[in-house]
Design an enzyme around this catalytic site. Structure first.
Site, PDB file in Angstrom:
ATOM      1  N   LYS A 178       0.566  67.400   4.589  1.00  0.00           N
ATOM      2  CA  LYS A 178      -0.618  68.325   4.444  1.00  0.00           C
ATOM      3  C   LYS A 178       0.047  69.748   4.704  1.00  0.00           C
ATOM      4  O   LYS A 178      -0.152  70.614   3.723  1.00  0.00           O
ATOM      5  CB  LYS A 178      -1.988  68.125   4.928  1.00  0.00           C
ATOM      6  CG  LYS A 178      -2.662  66.641   4.679  1.00  0.00           C
ATOM      7  CD  LYS A 178      -3.184  66.866   3.340  1.00  0.00           C
ATOM      8  CE  LYS A 178      -2.447  66.479   2.233  1.00  0.00           C
ATOM      9  NZ  LYS A 178      -2.570  65.145   1.928  1.00  0.00           N
ATOM     10  N   GLU A 194       1.351  61.976   7.349  1.00  0.00           N
ATOM     11  CA  GLU A 194       0.318  62.601   6.369  1.00  0.00           C
ATOM     12  C   GLU A 194      -0.194  64.015   6.846  1.00  0.00           C
ATOM     13  O   GLU A 194      -0.381  64.685   6.030  1.00  0.00           O
ATOM     14  CB  GLU A 194      -0.875  61.514   6.406  1.00  0.00           C
ATOM     15  CG  GLU A 194      -2.023  62.070   5.653  1.00  0.00           C
ATOM     16  CD  GLU A 194      -1.809  62.329   4.077  1.00  0.00           C
ATOM     17  OE1 GLU A 194      -0.644  61.994   3.611  1.00  0.00           O
ATOM     18  OE2 GLU A 194      -2.394  62.904   3.472  1.00  0.00           O
ATOM     19  N   ASN A 212       0.684  65.799 -24.042  1.00  0.00           N
ATOM     20  CA  ASN A 212       1.060  65.517 -22.293  1.00  0.00           C
ATOM     21  C   ASN A 212       2.049  64.262 -22.452  1.00  0.00           C
ATOM     22  O   ASN A 212       2.068  63.334 -23.324  1.00  0.00           O
ATOM     23  CB  ASN A 212      -0.001  64.752 -21.996  1.00  0.00           C
ATOM     24  CG  ASN A 212      -1.058  65.909 -21.604  1.00  0.00           C
ATOM     25  OD1 ASN A 212      -0.875  67.159 -21.989  1.00  0.00           O
ATOM     26  ND2 ASN A 212      -2.029  65.835 -20.541  1.00  0.00           N
ATOM     27  N   GLY A 213       2.956  64.449 -21.643  1.00  0.00           N
ATOM     28  CA  GLY A 213       3.946  63.349 -21.722  1.00  0.00           C
ATOM     29  C   GLY A 213       5.510  63.871 -21.997  1.00  0.00           C
ATOM     30  O   GLY A 213       5.649  65.038 -22.064  1.00  0.00           O
ATOM     31  N   LYS A 263      -1.541  67.635  -9.810  1.00  0.00           N
ATOM     32  CA  LYS A 263      -2.383  66.616  -9.322  1.00  0.00           C
ATOM     33  C   LYS A 263      -2.127  65.080  -9.662  1.00  0.00           C
ATOM     34  O   LYS A 263      -2.285  64.176  -8.939  1.00  0.00           O
ATOM     35  CB  LYS A 263      -3.876  66.877  -9.520  1.00  0.00           C
ATOM     36  CG  LYS A 263      -4.856  66.072  -9.107  1.00  0.00           C
ATOM     37  CD  LYS A 263      -5.016  66.333  -7.564  1.00  0.00           C
ATOM     38  CE  LYS A 263      -5.855  65.051  -6.759  1.00  0.00           C
ATOM     39  NZ  LYS A 263      -5.854  65.097  -5.385  1.00  0.00           N
ATOM     40  N   ARG A 322      -4.681  70.536 -12.090  1.00  0.00           N
ATOM     41  CA  ARG A 322      -3.541  69.540 -12.249  1.00  0.00           C
ATOM     42  C   ARG A 322      -2.239  70.383 -12.211  1.00  0.00           C
ATOM     43  O   ARG A 322      -1.326  69.837 -12.119  1.00  0.00           O
ATOM     44  CB  ARG A 322      -3.668  68.968 -13.561  1.00  0.00           C
ATOM     45  CG  ARG A 322      -4.891  68.069 -13.867  1.00  0.00           C
ATOM     46  CD  ARG A 322      -4.974  67.726 -15.274  1.00  0.00           C
ATOM     47  NE  ARG A 322      -3.821  66.974 -15.773  1.00  0.00           N
ATOM     48  CZ  ARG A 322      -3.871  65.624 -15.895  1.00  0.00           C
ATOM     49  NH1 ARG A 322      -4.644  64.907 -15.642  1.00  0.00           N
ATOM     50  NH2 ARG A 322      -2.668  65.164 -16.580  1.00  0.00           N
ATOM     51  N   CYS A 366       0.325  68.517 -17.098  1.00  0.00           N
ATOM     52  CA  CYS A 366      -0.430  69.079 -18.700  1.00  0.00           C
ATOM     53  C   CYS A 366      -1.753  68.495 -18.472  1.00  0.00           C
ATOM     54  O   CYS A 366      -1.914  67.430 -18.112  1.00  0.00           O
ATOM     55  CB  CYS A 366       0.563  68.515 -19.569  1.00  0.00           C
ATOM     56  SG  CYS A 366       2.043  69.161 -19.547  1.00  0.00           S
ATOM     57  N   GLU A 421       2.786  71.099   1.933  1.00  0.00           N
ATOM     58  CA  GLU A 421       2.575  71.287   0.657  1.00  0.00           C
ATOM     59  C   GLU A 421       1.414  72.495   0.496  1.00  0.00           C
ATOM     60  O   GLU A 421       1.641  73.040  -0.804  1.00  0.00           O
ATOM     61  CB  GLU A 421       1.887  70.029  -0.070  1.00  0.00           C
ATOM     62  CG  GLU A 421       0.589  69.608   0.566  1.00  0.00           C
ATOM     63  CD  GLU A 421      -0.005  68.383  -0.051  1.00  0.00           C
ATOM     64  OE1 GLU A 421       0.176  67.834  -1.288  1.00  0.00           O
ATOM     65  OE2 GLU A 421      -0.556  67.512   0.461  1.00  0.00           O
ATOM     66  N   HIS A 438      17.245  61.346  19.228  1.00  0.00           N
ATOM     67  CA  HIS A 438      18.295  60.811  18.801  1.00  0.00           C
ATOM     68  C   HIS A 438      18.726  61.953  17.642  1.00  0.00           C
ATOM     69  O   HIS A 438      19.494  61.295  16.735  1.00  0.00           O
ATOM     70  CB  HIS A 438      17.914  59.619  17.901  1.00  0.00           C
ATOM     71  CG  HIS A 438      17.602  58.403  19.066  1.00  0.00           C
ATOM     72  ND1 HIS A 438      18.668  57.847  19.794  1.00  0.00           N
ATOM     73  CD2 HIS A 438      16.333  57.930  19.464  1.00  0.00           C
ATOM     74  CE1 HIS A 438      17.940  56.990  20.737  1.00  0.00           C
ATOM     75  NE2 HIS A 438      16.624  56.926  20.345  1.00  0.00           N
ATOM     76  N   TRP A 494       2.744  72.184 -18.114  1.00  0.00           N
ATOM     77  CA  TRP A 494       3.391  72.033 -16.704  1.00  0.00           C
ATOM     78  C   TRP A 494       4.908  71.851 -17.415  1.00  0.00           C
ATOM     79  O   TRP A 494       5.264  70.598 -17.806  1.00  0.00           O
ATOM     80  CB  TRP A 494       3.040  71.054 -15.916  1.00  0.00           C
ATOM     81  CG  TRP A 494       3.689  71.011 -14.538  1.00  0.00           C
ATOM     82  CD1 TRP A 494       3.159  71.829 -13.679  1.00  0.00           C
ATOM     83  CD2 TRP A 494       4.689  70.009 -14.079  1.00  0.00           C
ATOM     84  NE1 TRP A 494       3.950  71.402 -12.516  1.00  0.00           N
ATOM     85  CE2 TRP A 494       4.914  70.486 -12.783  1.00  0.00           C
ATOM     86  CE3 TRP A 494       5.500  69.201 -14.649  1.00  0.00           C
ATOM     87  CZ2 TRP A 494       5.877  69.895 -11.902  1.00  0.00           C
ATOM     88  CZ3 TRP A 494       6.482  68.389 -13.648  1.00  0.00           C
ATOM     89  CH2 TRP A 494       6.809  68.960 -12.600  1.00  0.00           C
TER      90      TRP A 494
END
Ligand code: F6R
Length: 606
Positions: A486, A482, A100-101, A601, A27, A2, A489, A505, A74
């Site tokens: 990328k 990493e 927010n929260g 974000k 965000r 949010c 996502e 394995h 969100w």
């Protein structure tokens, strides 16, 4: 997650609020709304979906009012819908709130209010807030007191803005969710994130947990939770407004990929200097303390955790101190061994990641020294940690982290060199050599960025794949992790990263004709071993792309050569083609690279 924006001044609030919400789109959100005080009454406009829907569906041009609050939601409690979008009002429509929260005890508060005759129009946890304010206001007829009593009842996290025709300004409060106040000339701004209001001001106040602010166009006042007036320090943000624009690039992500050489220069400026000791003035860490340290923990999430893995290699190899990397959401449950001989480093671009902050609090309560590595001035983590090292990468807007990652890695390697100098664990010549290479990184990244054609061509071939593997050994495995993150996502292609030797394995069973395997080799000592692992998958039909800085001739593989560098630093160079690969694949698929589905974000919930 949010986002919040607030405005009070002489201008029409609506365009400024919309502008701020658009700046916060990165965000991640699923509905948006605005509340304005207009002719002594609150007008609320809110819609499911994008910010532009608010204007499209509401004839917003006619909306007047110089005071307003706005929100991108969100969804956590209740589906994405117009009813659940913020702002929310109390039953009497006297108070409008954005939040927010998460209010953890909202069910209890809802039941309490229902018994007092209140009804609820949404499924959100937020709606209890304006109604509780109203409930207490009826009792005391003093808004500040009613607001404080409400805050005392809330359990969980919040950044809250309240407007009402009863008062001129905007009341704000925060607990474990970010909130900044930007000072203008005869106007003031409020936001959850600096970029939302960066085009209006560079002068900011940061609210601390448990504090209340009252903002009018001329004044910014702060109170503690006993309602005593307090003074908060003003800080000037050096970020340039253009840093938060696309600057001619199609997407923020591409722009941020190209900003990496500059980001690293900023990160290292004044800290790593040739023929001189490293300089981290904010870290009051001396030889006595470092000699006493038994272990270092590096704790973070996602990409920041991957930066930590590279940091582990640097600290172990340069300083000879055992270093453990843990995912922040697991750290607390892993019963970490922490005491005053443990140094805990927390990495967070946003500085607001709930799991990382919770892990930091645990480390502090066990007497460990804590260092926060963050990109955002005044963010929550920077206020919790004993010491703060800023990455100075500039605002990162794209959800997928790129320049923040390389600057986190550069920061932690710089710190490792600094510790090695203090501890005298490394020969002076070795130290100068690695510093020279570190300072040379921007020009090496530039070389990779100057030659992207090969990557664009490879991306075309991988675009329609549904699976991919990334493999490497040592730091090359950290790069694989990493690179793979990328790809998944932003392109939604399933991909896995494996230590190259581990494939046989189990996961090798998944290799079929034409499965893409991306190998990484940046260390000649382990080159042959990784090459053998690539041959193993090649003979089972895989197509190989190899990112390498070692001289390799192999016609069965597409080889992308990158500049040579010390293997401790190699992730900073080798990640660039992998970021570009993910970017171009996502673009080929027509996806929104800056705002991938389901992601936010700044992850402010645990
Ligand atoms: C991936 C990405 C995330 C973040 C993670 C931690 O590209 O950006 O994995 O790295 O959510 O975020 P911060 O660094 O803000 O704590």
């Amino acid at each position: 997650m949010c986002g919040i924006v607030g405005y009070i001044g002489n201008k029409k609030a609506n365009p400024i609020l919309i502008d701020g919400l658009l700046a916060l789109e990165y965000r991640g959100y699923d509905s948006a709304g605005i509340a304005l005080i207009d002719n002594g009454k609150i007008n609320v406009f809110k819609e499911k979906g994008r910010v532009k829907n608010i204007s499209l569906n509401n004839n917003m041009d006619t909306a007047t009012g110089n005071v307003g609050i706005a929100h991108t939601r969100w969804a956590t409690h209740g589906k994405p819908s117009q009813e659940n979008a913020h702002p929310h009002m109390d039953n009497s429509k006297m108070f409008a709130v954005v939040h927010n929260g998460i209010i953890e005890n909202y069910s209890e508060l809802r039941e309490f209010l229902k018994k007092k005759g209140y009804h609820f129009d949404s499924e959100t946890d937020t709606e209890v807030i304006p109604n509780l304010i109203h409930y207490y206001y009826q009792d005391c007829n003093n808004f500040l007191e009613a607001f404080n009593r409400t805050l005392n009842d809330l359990k969980g996290s919040y950044a809250i803005l309240v407007i009402s025709p009863l008062f001129e300004g905007v009341y704000v409060a925060k607990m474990a969710s970010p909130l900044v106040i930007g000072e203008g000339n005869n106007e003031n701004f409020i936001a959850s994130d600096i970029p939302a209001i960066l085009s209006y001001t560079k002068e900011f106040y940061f609210l601390n947990d448990g504090e209340i602010g009252y903002i009018t166009k001329q004044e910014i006042k702060f109170y503690n939770n006993k309602l005593e007036k307090i003074v908060n320090e003003k800080k000037v943000i050096e970020w340039d407004k253009n840093a938060a624009d696309k600057d001619g690039f199609d997407d923020y992500m591409l722009k941020e990929i190209y900003e990496q050489p500059r980001a690293i220069k900023e990160t290292l400026a004044g800290r790593v200097v040739l023929n001189n000791s490293c300089n981290f003035p904010d870290l009051e860490i001396d030889k006595n303390y470092l000699e006493k340290i038994k272990r270092v923990y590096i704790v973070a999430c996602g990409t920041a955790m991957h930066a930590g893995l590279v940091g582990k290699k640097a600290i172990e190899q340069l300083c000879n101190i055992t270093t453990i990397v843990d995912v922040a959401s697991e750290f607390r449950y892993n019963k970490p061994i922490i005491d005053d001989e443990t140094l805990c480093i927390f990495i967070s671009q946003s500085g607001e990641t709930a799991d990382t902050i919770a892990a930091l609090k645990l480390a502090k309560s066990n007497n460990a020294k804590t260092i926060a590595i963050s990109n955002v001035l005044g963010s929550s983590i920077t206020r919790e940690a004993d010491y703060v090292v800023y990455t100075h990468a500039g605002p990162e807007i794209a959800v997928a982290s790129t320049k923040a990652y390389v600057s986190q890695v550069a920061t932690i390697i710089g710190m490792a060199i600094y510790f090695a100098e203090i501890l005298d664990t490394l020969d002076k010549k070795e130290i100068e050599k690695i510093k020279t290479e570190l300072l040379d990184l921007p020009s090496k990244i530039d070389k990779v960025l100057d030659n992207t054609k090969e990557i664009i061509d490879i991306a075309k071939n991988i675009t329609n794949e549904t699976n991919a593997f990334y493999i490497g050994r040592g730091n090359d495995y950290n790069i694989a992790l990493e690179g793979s993150l990328k790809l998944k996502e932003i392109s939604y292609i399933h991909s896995e990263a494996y230590p190259a030797g581990e494939l046989k394995h189990g996961p090798i069973a998944l290799i079929e004709n034409d499965t893409y395997v991306i190998g990484i080799i940046t260390n000649s000592d382990i080159c042959e071993k990784t090459l053998s692992n690539l041959e193993e998958v090649k003979t089972r039909g895989a197509k190989i792309v190899l990112i390498s800085n070692v001289d390799i001739v192999n016609e069965d593989m597409i080889i992308v050569n990158i500049p040579q560098i010390n293997s401790i630093l190699a992730p900073i160079v080798a990640i660039i083609p992998l970021q570009l690969l993910a970017y171009y694949i996502a673009k080929n698929k027509g996806l929104d690279v800056d705002k991938p589905r389901n992601l936010a974000k700044s992850v402010t919930v645990e």
